[in-house]
Design a protein around this motif. Structure first.
Motif, mmCIF file in Angstrom:
data_model
loop_
_atom_site.group_PDB
_atom_site.id
_atom_site.type_symbol
_atom_site.label_atom_id
_atom_site.label_comp_id
_atom_site.label_asym_id
_atom_site.label_seq_id
_atom_site.Cartn_x
_atom_site.Cartn_y
_atom_site.Cartn_z
ATOM 1 N N SER A 188 0.813 -1.218 0.000
ATOM 2 C CA SER A 188 0.000 0.000 0.000
ATOM 3 C C SER A 188 0.843 1.264 0.000
ATOM 4 O O SER A 188 0.312 2.364 -0.057
ATOM 5 C CB SER A 188 -0.916 0.001 1.231
ATOM 6 N N GLY A 189 2.160 1.119 0.066
ATOM 7 C CA GLY A 189 3.038 2.274 0.101
ATOM 8 C C GLY A 189 3.394 2.742 1.489
ATOM 9 O O GLY A 189 4.140 3.715 1.642
ATOM 10 N N ALA A 190 2.882 2.055 2.522
ATOM 11 C CA ALA A 190 3.186 2.444 3.898
ATOM 12 C C ALA A 190 4.619 2.029 4.243
ATOM 13 O O ALA A 190 5.075 0.958 3.863
ATOM 14 C CB ALA A 190 2.201 1.796 4.861
ATOM 15 N N PHE A 191 5.309 2.886 4.957
ATOM 16 C CA PHE A 191 6.696 2.629 5.328
ATOM 17 C C PHE A 191 6.763 1.650 6.487
ATOM 18 O O PHE A 191 6.093 1.832 7.513
ATOM 19 C CB PHE A 191 7.376 3.953 5.707
ATOM 20 N N ARG A 192 7.585 0.579 6.347
ATOM 21 C CA ARG A 192 7.689 -0.453 7.372
ATOM 22 C C ARG A 192 9.020 -0.418 8.129
ATOM 23 O O ARG A 192 9.087 -0.888 9.259
ATOM 24 C CB ARG A 192 7.528 -1.838 6.732
ATOM 25 N N GLY A 193 10.060 0.102 7.517
ATOM 26 C CA GLY A 193 11.359 0.111 8.190
ATOM 27 C C GLY A 193 12.485 0.042 7.179
ATOM 28 O O GLY A 193 12.353 0.507 6.043
ATOM 29 N N TRP A 194 13.596 -0.559 7.590
ATOM 30 C CA TRP A 194 14.786 -0.617 6.736
ATOM 31 C C TRP A 194 15.352 -2.034 6.698
ATOM 32 O O TRP A 194 15.402 -2.724 7.718
ATOM 33 C CB TRP A 194 15.882 0.320 7.263
ATOM 34 N N ILE A 195 15.784 -2.468 5.520
ATOM 35 C CA ILE A 195 16.666 -3.621 5.373
ATOM 36 C C ILE A 195 18.089 -3.054 5.335
ATOM 37 O O ILE A 195 18.367 -2.101 4.596
ATOM 38 C CB ILE A 195 16.369 -4.403 4.084
ATOM 39 N N TYR A 196 18.969 -3.610 6.129
ATOM 40 C CA TYR A 196 20.291 -3.009 6.217
ATOM 41 C C TYR A 196 21.353 -4.088 6.356
ATOM 42 O O TYR A 196 21.062 -5.252 6.643
ATOM 43 C CB TYR A 196 20.362 -2.039 7.402
ATOM 44 N N ALA A 197 22.603 -3.659 6.146
ATOM 45 C CA ALA A 197 23.750 -4.563 6.312
ATOM 46 C C ALA A 197 24.862 -3.796 7.025
ATOM 47 O O ALA A 197 25.230 -2.701 6.589
ATOM 48 C CB ALA A 197 24.248 -5.075 4.966
ATOM 49 N N PRO A 198 25.386 -4.350 8.129
ATOM 50 C CA PRO A 198 26.553 -3.748 8.786
ATOM 51 C C PRO A 198 27.849 -4.356 8.235
ATOM 52 O O PRO A 198 27.916 -5.559 7.990
ATOM 53 C CB PRO A 198 26.345 -4.125 10.258
ATOM 54 N N PHE A 199 28.861 -3.542 8.038
ATOM 55 C CA PHE A 199 30.133 -3.996 7.485
ATOM 56 C C PHE A 199 31.264 -3.653 8.456
ATOM 57 O O PHE A 199 31.321 -2.534 8.986
ATOM 58 C CB PHE A 199 30.432 -3.313 6.147
ATOM 59 N N ARG A 200 32.147 -4.622 8.676
ATOM 60 C CA ARG A 200 33.412 -4.350 9.361
ATOM 61 C C ARG A 200 34.421 -3.986 8.268
ATOM 62 O O ARG A 200 34.749 -4.798 7.401
ATOM 63 C CB ARG A 200 33.868 -5.563 10.142
#
Length: 510
Positions: A188-200
């Motif tokens: 529906s276009g509603a914002f749910r959050g973030w997919i992310y990746a942490p890098f060393r």
């Protein structure tokens, strides 16, 4: 006088052209480094996009589904440097806040301030000591992370942070790190959050600059944002920017990524090899010596060009196979997700078989970029790798799978044909040789017979008559016949008592 004048002129020319060649070679190596970093970053962003696709395909991704998906990507082996892939939910209402604790383990609560949390890490795989420590962390509470998260949401593009210390850094010596975010919206276009990746950062760049693929003789320093920024690589104390001088080659390149700009300082010592030719000319002082030295100079140049061309060709072949294997692995992961989403058992079984065929091809490319040779595939290692995954599945269903293979190297196309035929024959034996709940053994052999190779798949089941109608769709045996024809081989089906032995006999060389 004429000979001395010619000697001086040739010596000066050799000095100048040698310096130009070193500068050109150095610039090419710097471009290779920049391209390698950009390629690796693009690959990791593709993983995040695939994870966004997982959430887009399902309204409610469970922790188990997320764990299976990330596990299928084999991050530690195929993508060193990325600490994991995670999901950080946007807490925009009481309903979302009530669901937080349902995802988090019982011993984890939102932190640093649970009552003020705005975005909490709910999922982070693969799980381990470091990633477990990050669960529940409100990344929106930290200014550097918040700025990148806001930028990713507003612009709907990948957004990277500047240098940060990851919450996964639990040791006394801590590496600098960075994070990459992709926004997640529902249908529906509603914002749910973030997919992310942490890098060393240290681990990430080690995989590019250290090991067999490293370019020798170069010094690389990568800084965060500017010439006096934090050093991302190499580890240790901050180093001064490289300085151009008469004894060193140096260049500075900016690498924009995710809204950030990395400062790459590359330098190398000025070699002395190009000075030997003019010194030799001056010492000899004869026209004949000058001509011989010039001939040697051109021969060295041509040999170096040929060696560089061969090295670049090998590197490109390995990179092509690396990308092909990664792409096929992602396709297999999508087929896996689609199979588990199907309610029709026949459709699910067809997708599972399709995934096995894709993986058979992917593992050929994996062998090509991980093997020392890019000119063929070692069948013994390839068959053992291919049957490992099949063995895990069949053992869970009561079947045992054993492999006995001799060493033999074939070209890429023939290896793919052998792998696809093997997957079909083993799958058929597992499905039809024994009754549904009965245990049984499946044996795979690769034997050398004079100028031919024989691939055998043998069982102790109910037997198989090729003249009878196929128990399933018959697609598997059609594929086997097609692969045998491509191998210029012969398919032999031999009844046993009990069981069946199916052999594919094909020339060992083209």
């Amino acid at each position: 006088m004429l000979g001395i004048g010619l000697t001086l002129a040739l010596a000066a020319w050799a000095e100048h052209s040698g310096s130009i060649r070193q500068h050109e070679r150095f610039e090419r190596q710097a471009d290779v480094i920049l391209a390698a970093v950009e390629s690796r970053l693009d690959t990791h962003v593709a993983l995040l996009r695939a994870t966004v696709g997982l959430f887009s395909a399902s309204e409610d991704v469970t922790p188990e589904e997320f764990r299976d998906f990330v596990g299928s990507l084999t991050l530690a082996e195929r993508y060193p440097g990325v600490q994991g892939i995670g999901y950080s939910a946007w807490l925009d209402g009481p309903d979302v806040r009530a669901q937080v604790q349902r995802f988090l383990p019982a011993d984890v609560h939102p932190w640093p301030k649970a009552e003020d949390a705005e975005s909490v890490i709910l999922l982070l795989e693969p799980q381990g000591r470091r990633n477990h420590a990050a669960l529940g962390f409100d990344m929106y509470s930290e200014p550097v992370r918040r700025e990148a998260m806001q930028r990713a949401r507003a612009q709907r593009v990948p957004a990277a942070t500047s240098a940060v210390t990851l919450v996964q850094e639990l040791d006394a010596v801590r590496q600098p790190g960075f994070l990459v975010y992709l926004p997640l919206f529902d249908a529906s276009g509603a914002f749910r959050g973030w997919i992310y990746a942490p890098f060393r950062a240290q681990d990430f760049f080690d995989n590019i600059f250290v090991g067999p693929g490293a370019l020798e003789g170069l010094e690389v320093i990568i800084r965060d944002g500017r010439a006096d920024g934090a050093v991302l690589w190499p580890g240790g104390t901050a180093q001064r920017p490289v300085q151009a001088s008469g004894q060193r080659l140096s260049t500075v390149q900016e690498l924009p990524f995710g809204g950030q700009s990395w400062h790459m300082e590359i330098s190398a010592p000025m070699g002395l090899g190009h000075r030997l030719v003019p010194f030799g000319i001056l010492a000899a002082g004869l026209f004949l010596t000058t001509l011989l030295s010039l001939a040697w100079h051109w021969q060295e140049r041509l040999l170096l060009a040929a060696q560089q061309a061969r090295m670049r060709s090998d590197l490109l072949l390995k990179e092509v196979n690396h990308r092909a294997a990664n792409s096929l692995q992602l396709v297999a992961s999508f087929v896996y997700l689609q199979a588990h989403a199907m309610t029709d058992q026949k459709a699910r079984a067809a997708l599972v078989e399709t995934r096995a065929r894709i993986l058979a091809v992917a593992r050929v490319h994996q062998r090509l970029y991980s093997d020392d040779s890019v000119e063929g595939v070692e069948l013994k290692a390839y068959i053992e790798t291919l049957t490992e995954g099949l063995g895990d599945v069949f053992e869970a269903g009561g079947r045992s799978l054993s492999v006995e293979a001799t060493e033999a190297r074939v070209d890429t196309d023939r290896a793919i044909s052998v792998g696809v035929a093997l997957v079909e024959l083993v799958s058929n034996a597992a499905k039809y040789a024994y009754s549904e709940d009965a245990p049984g053994a499946i044996r795979v052999r690769l034997l050398r017979e004079q100028q031919c190779l024989r691939l055998e798949v043998e069982d102790d089941g109910v037997g198989f008559d090729p003249a009878t109608e196929a128990k399933g769709s018959g697609l598997g045996m059609k594929i086997v016949h097609a692969m045998v024809e491509k191998l210029d081989g012969e398919l032999v089906i031999k009844p046993r008592s009990p069981g069946t032995q199916v052999s594919v006999i094909f020339p060992a060389t083209v």
